[in-house]
Design an enzyme around this catalytic site. Structure first.
Site, PDB file in Angstrom:
ATOM      1  CB  CYS A  42      -0.910   0.010   1.221  1.00 31.60           C
ATOM      2  SG  CYS A  42      -2.062   1.427   1.224  1.00 31.60           S
ATOM      3  CG  ASP A  44      -0.775   4.071   5.246  1.00 30.31           C
ATOM      4  OD1 ASP A  44       0.108   4.618   5.930  1.00 30.31           O
ATOM      5  OD2 ASP A  44      -1.967   4.022   5.581  1.00 30.31           O
ATOM      6  NE  ARG A  46      -0.812   5.109   8.659  1.00 35.37           N
ATOM      7  CZ  ARG A  46      -2.113   5.001   8.952  1.00 35.37           C
ATOM      8  NH1 ARG A  46      -2.519   5.198  10.197  1.00 35.37           N
ATOM      9  NH2 ARG A  46      -2.986   4.711   8.013  1.00 35.37           N
ATOM     10  CG  HIS A  98      -1.769  -1.176   5.828  1.00 39.32           C
ATOM     11  ND1 HIS A  98      -2.312  -0.177   6.603  1.00 39.32           N
ATOM     12  CD2 HIS A  98      -1.868  -0.746   4.548  1.00 39.32           C
ATOM     13  CE1 HIS A  98      -2.712   0.818   5.820  1.00 39.32           C
ATOM     14  NE2 HIS A  98      -2.457   0.505   4.572  1.00 39.32           N
ATOM     15  CB  CYS A 101      -5.814  -0.525   4.353  1.00 39.90           C
ATOM     16  SG  CYS A 101      -5.435   0.103   2.705  1.00 39.90           S
TER      17      CYS A 101
END
Ligand code: CO
Length: 209
Positions: A42, A44, A46, A98, A101
């Site tokens: 992803c 993302d 993080r 994750h 998400c």
């Protein structure tokens, strides 16, 4: 505003630190890359691939998009897979989703989000394939977690259905496709145990002779 000086400062310090630890690190890497892994994750912020599996530059080839989706017609993702498999000859493709998400969460909603709704449709398809299993869960949080996992499993299958991966298997190459999910709350990766390593492990309708 125009220069982002702190990022250049960080970069200089990082390059100096890295060279101090291994003087020929950049010179060696500049000549070739030979990663063993392709990471599809992803976007993302993080979930940074290298950091969470503690690998150095040169050790993992990375493709990231919203909610780690592998779409049959996405030339960007397919080109990455082709290069990784045919040129770099990676031995493992890891699809890592994750929990928590935002893309999965948005796909669970009914409201409009704009352009991205077209992308999220692929996740709604995953929901539809597993609707009964998801709706059997009472708790919203549990449903959200399950869809994060099911999306990874679906994308693992999509990777395996590509002509690229099937061709590698037909040539007798060792190539394993893994499905993982990462926890934002504890930094721990869970293996979903859906590893696929050959043509005989995929559905007949997708298998090419
Ligand atoms: Co995400």
């Amino acid at each position: 505003m125009r220069r982002l000086k702190h990022l250049f400062d960080n970069n200089q310090k990082w390059a100096a630190r890295t060279t101090e630890a291994a003087p020929d690190f950049f010179l060696k890497l500049s000549k070739q890359q030979s990663p063993q892994y392709l990471w599809i994750g992803c976007a993302d912020s993080r979930v940074p691939a290298n950091q969470i599996v503690d690998l150095l530059p040169g050790e993992i080839f990375v493709h990231r998009n919203i909610a780690n989706v592998v779409v049959h017609t996405d030339l960007n993702c397919l080109s990455v897979i082709q290069y990784a498999v045919e040129v770099l000859k990676v031995k493992h493709i890891i699809v890592c989703g994750h929990y928590g998400c935002g893309g999965i969460k948005a796909a669970l909603e009914s409201r409009e989000h704009g352009l991205i709704d077209n992308w999220l449709r692929h996740i709604k398809d995953v929901y539809r394939f597993h609707q009964q299993k998801i709706e059997a869960l009472e708790n919203e949080t549990e449903r959200f977690k399950l869809l994060c996992e099911l999306n990874v499993i679906e994308q693992v299958a999509n990777v395996c259905h590509t002509t690229i991966v099937q061709k590698a298997w037909k040539e007798g190459r060792q190539l394993a496709v893994h499905g993982w999910v990462y926890g934002l709350e504890d930094g721990i990766i869970k293996d979903l145990d859906v590893c696929i390593t050959g043509l005989d492990e995929i559905a007949a309708i997708h298998r090419m002779k």
